[in-house]
Each structure stands twice: as C-alpha cells, then as structure tokens.
Design a protein around this motif. Structure first.
Motif, PDB file in Angstrom:
ATOM      1  N   TRP A 199       0.850  -1.191   0.000  1.00 50.71           N
ATOM      2  CA  TRP A 199       0.000   0.000   0.000  1.00 50.71           C
ATOM      3  C   TRP A 199       0.883   1.237   0.000  1.00 50.71           C
ATOM      4  O   TRP A 199       1.862   1.315   0.749  1.00 50.71           O
ATOM      5  N   TYR A 200       0.490   2.194  -0.871  1.00 47.58           N
ATOM      6  CA  TYR A 200       1.152   3.493  -0.947  1.00 47.58           C
ATOM      7  C   TYR A 200       0.106   4.587  -0.788  1.00 47.58           C
ATOM      8  O   TYR A 200      -1.063   4.405  -1.127  1.00 47.58           O
ATOM      9  N   VAL A 201       0.567   5.751  -0.325  1.00 47.56           N
ATOM     10  CA  VAL A 201      -0.289   6.925  -0.232  1.00 47.56           C
ATOM     11  C   VAL A 201       0.333   8.066  -1.030  1.00 47.56           C
ATOM     12  O   VAL A 201       1.559   8.188  -1.095  1.00 47.56           O
ATOM     13  N   GLN A 202      -0.523   8.865  -1.650  1.00 47.48           N
ATOM     14  CA  GLN A 202      -0.039  10.013  -2.428  1.00 47.48           C
ATOM     15  C   GLN A 202      -0.809  11.256  -2.018  1.00 47.48           C
ATOM     16  O   GLN A 202      -2.038  11.302  -2.147  1.00 47.48           O
ATOM     17  N   TYR A 203      -0.083  12.258  -1.544  1.00 43.62           N
ATOM     18  CA  TYR A 203      -0.666  13.555  -1.251  1.00 43.62           C
ATOM     19  C   TYR A 203      -0.589  14.411  -2.510  1.00 43.62           C
ATOM     20  O   TYR A 203       0.233  14.148  -3.389  1.00 43.62           O
ATOM     21  N   PRO A 204      -1.407  15.465  -2.617  1.00 42.87           N
ATOM     22  CA  PRO A 204      -1.470  16.256  -3.855  1.00 42.87           C
ATOM     23  C   PRO A 204      -0.098  16.721  -4.335  1.00 42.87           C
ATOM     24  O   PRO A 204       0.702  17.243  -3.558  1.00 42.87           O
ATOM     25  N   ARG A 255       2.537  15.190  -5.099  1.00 42.80           N
ATOM     26  CA  ARG A 255       3.681  14.522  -4.488  1.00 42.80           C
ATOM     27  C   ARG A 255       3.842  13.126  -5.085  1.00 42.80           C
ATOM     28  O   ARG A 255       2.940  12.591  -5.727  1.00 42.80           O
ATOM     29  N   GLY A 256       5.009  12.546  -4.832  1.00 47.60           N
ATOM     30  CA  GLY A 256       5.217  11.157  -5.223  1.00 47.60           C
ATOM     31  C   GLY A 256       4.505  10.216  -4.275  1.00 47.60           C
ATOM     32  O   GLY A 256       3.810  10.634  -3.354  1.00 47.60           O
ATOM     33  N   LEU A 257       4.689   8.915  -4.499  1.00 45.56           N
ATOM     34  CA  LEU A 257       4.059   7.906  -3.656  1.00 45.56           C
ATOM     35  C   LEU A 257       4.919   7.633  -2.431  1.00 45.56           C
ATOM     36  O   LEU A 257       6.137   7.495  -2.529  1.00 45.56           O
ATOM     37  N   GLN A 258       4.245   7.531  -1.279  1.00 45.81           N
ATOM     38  CA  GLN A 258       4.939   7.178  -0.037  1.00 45.81           C
ATOM     39  C   GLN A 258       4.515   5.780   0.378  1.00 45.81           C
ATOM     40  O   GLN A 258       3.334   5.449   0.389  1.00 45.81           O
ATOM     41  N   PHE A 259       5.484   4.966   0.744  1.00 48.26           N
ATOM     42  CA  PHE A 259       5.238   3.602   1.169  1.00 48.26           C
ATOM     43  C   PHE A 259       4.546   3.585   2.528  1.00 48.26           C
ATOM     44  O   PHE A 259       4.953   4.295   3.451  1.00 48.26           O
ATOM     45  N   LEU A 260       3.473   2.774   2.652  1.00 49.90           N
ATOM     46  CA  LEU A 260       2.767   2.624   3.924  1.00 49.90           C
ATOM     47  C   LEU A 260       3.086   1.298   4.610  1.00 49.90           C
ATOM     48  O   LEU A 260       3.422   1.269   5.792  1.00 49.90           O
ATOM     49  N   LEU A 261       2.922   0.204   3.866  1.00 51.33           N
ATOM     50  CA  LEU A 261       3.138  -1.115   4.446  1.00 51.33           C
ATOM     51  C   LEU A 261       3.180  -2.159   3.336  1.00 51.33           C
ATOM     52  O   LEU A 261       2.810  -1.877   2.196  1.00 51.33           O
ATOM     53  N   LYS A 262       3.648  -3.362   3.705  1.00 49.50           N
ATOM     54  CA  LYS A 262       3.696  -4.448   2.747  1.00 49.50           C
ATOM     55  C   LYS A 262       3.482  -5.784   3.435  1.00 49.50           C
ATOM     56  O   LYS A 262       3.767  -5.945   4.638  1.00 49.50           O
TER      57      LYS A 262
END
Lengths: 113, 116
Positions: free
Chosen positions: B35-40, B42-49
């Motif tokens: 799972w990744y999250v992306q703020y406006p 911005r690139g993708l930030q890793f959340l968990l795997k």
C-alpha cells in the motif's frame, strides 16, 4: 533514508520536441523504474532497468526510450513529444530482492502543448 | 498476468471513525502486496507491505492491512481516521512467480476523504 530525486517538478514542452526526464537514487539500488500516472488509470509501467545499460519494456513503452549509463541514474526520453504524453511521470528504485520496497521520487508533471 | 482492483473510486469517512480501503488482487503464484499513499502533487509514499507470515501487517501513520488468501484481498484499515489521512491510496502487487525485478502492478487508486 532512501532518496529518489527527479530533475524537474514541472515541464512544459511543445509537440515534436525531444524531452529528457532524469532520475537519481542514492541507495545503490540495482533496479529502477519509470511509471506514468493518469487519473482513473493508476500507475502504468513504461520501462525498467535491473542493471547498468540493461533495460526492459514495461506495459506501455511506445513513444518512450530509456538510458542507464550509471547505476544511480535512469533517464526517460520522449523522442518526439505528443500531446497524449501529457502526464505525471514517476521514477522508482528498489534493491535486488523481490521482497524489497519500491521508493518513489516526487514526480514530474509534463505538459505537452 | 497479475492485476489489482480497487473497487471504490472514493471513500468518505467521518473523523474519528474507522476506515477501510478495499483491494483485491489476482496472481498466478504467491503475492507480495503493498500500500502506498499520495498527497497532492507529491510522489508515492510507502505505507506497508505483506511478504509472508502474519496476515495482519502494521505500517506507518497507524495504518494496517489484512491479507486474506482465500478472498484474494488486502484491505487497508485504520481504527480512527484523521482529517490528515485524506489522500489518494494505491494498492500494488508483485507476483512471486514472476522472473526478474519487474515493476509492481498498481490499482487505479482510491480517494480517501475524511470529513471533520
């Protein structure tokens, strides 16, 4: 912390121009990737590289080429930009194990007029 | 071929309530799931795997995800939503049966909106 940087945050180019997007990572990662992101389509893989001078086509390579002359640097090239290549371009890198996380750069938003 | 489905384009949750963002996948072998999250802008930030082991995976910012092999799902959850959780969330998969260091296959993303 892993750091992936991209040469530009925003670019505006004209149809037919040659466009270079640069990506640099500082973690000595073997693998590097270029994706494009479009609303409603998610991320789609353009090209990836698992070693210097090596490249593999992803899902949508048409209209693009890549170059990896040094381990830390992976370039995406639009030989003749077209309006349908207007998009957000994201670079990512990861180590050699399949378990490893891909780390992303901040993205380059390209507008082709 | 591997694929990921995020069935909801948008999820709306009131602040303080639990949230779930759904993800299902299809692979020929065993999956690595992310799972990744992306703020406006911005690139993708890793959340968990999820790689192997415990089906409940804990990640950044209080998020967790549960791997369910029989349902081929990997839903993202958080017990109490914050307004700052509002962002675009991507689920991704890599098939262990695949050869080479190929890229991830991403879902189309889910907009999570947390209402004050």
């Amino acid at each position: 912390d892993v750091k992936v940087t991209q040469s530009s945050r925003y670019l505006v180019k004209r149809t037919g121009e040659k466009v270079f997007l640069e990506c640099v990572q500082d973690m000595d990662h073997e693998n590097m990737f270029w994706y494009r992101q479009d609303p409603g389509l998610g991320l789609r893989l353009i090209y990836f590289s698992y070693d210097v001078k090596m490249k593999e086509k992803g899902d949508i390579p048409e209209g693009y080429s890549v170059s990896r002359e040094k381990k830390e640097r992976f370039s995406l090239i639009l030989e003749s930009a077209s309006t349908n290549q207007t998009s957000m371009y994201l670079c990512a890198s990861t180590g050699g194990s399949y378990q490893e996380t891909q780390y992303f750069g901040p993205g380059t938003r390209l507008l082709v007029l | 071929a591997q694929s990921v489905a995020q069935p909801e384009d948008q999820v709306n949750v009131a602040e303080g309530n639990p949230l779930t963002v759904k993800c299902t996948y299809s692979v020929s072998g065993n999956p690595y799931l992310f799972w990744y999250v992306q703020y406006p802008n911005r690139g993708l930030q890793f959340l968990l795997k999820y790689i192997t082991g415990d089906n409940l995976v804990k990640g950044s910012y209080g998020f967790e995800a549960e791997f369910n092999k029989s349902q081929t799902s990997f839903h993202l959850k958080k017990p109490s939503a914050l307004v700052s959780d509002s962002a675009l969330y991507f689920c991704a998969v890599r098939d262990m049966a695949g050869g080479g260091a190929d890229g991830l296959t991403f879902g189309k993303g889910t907009h999570l909106i947390i209402q004050p």
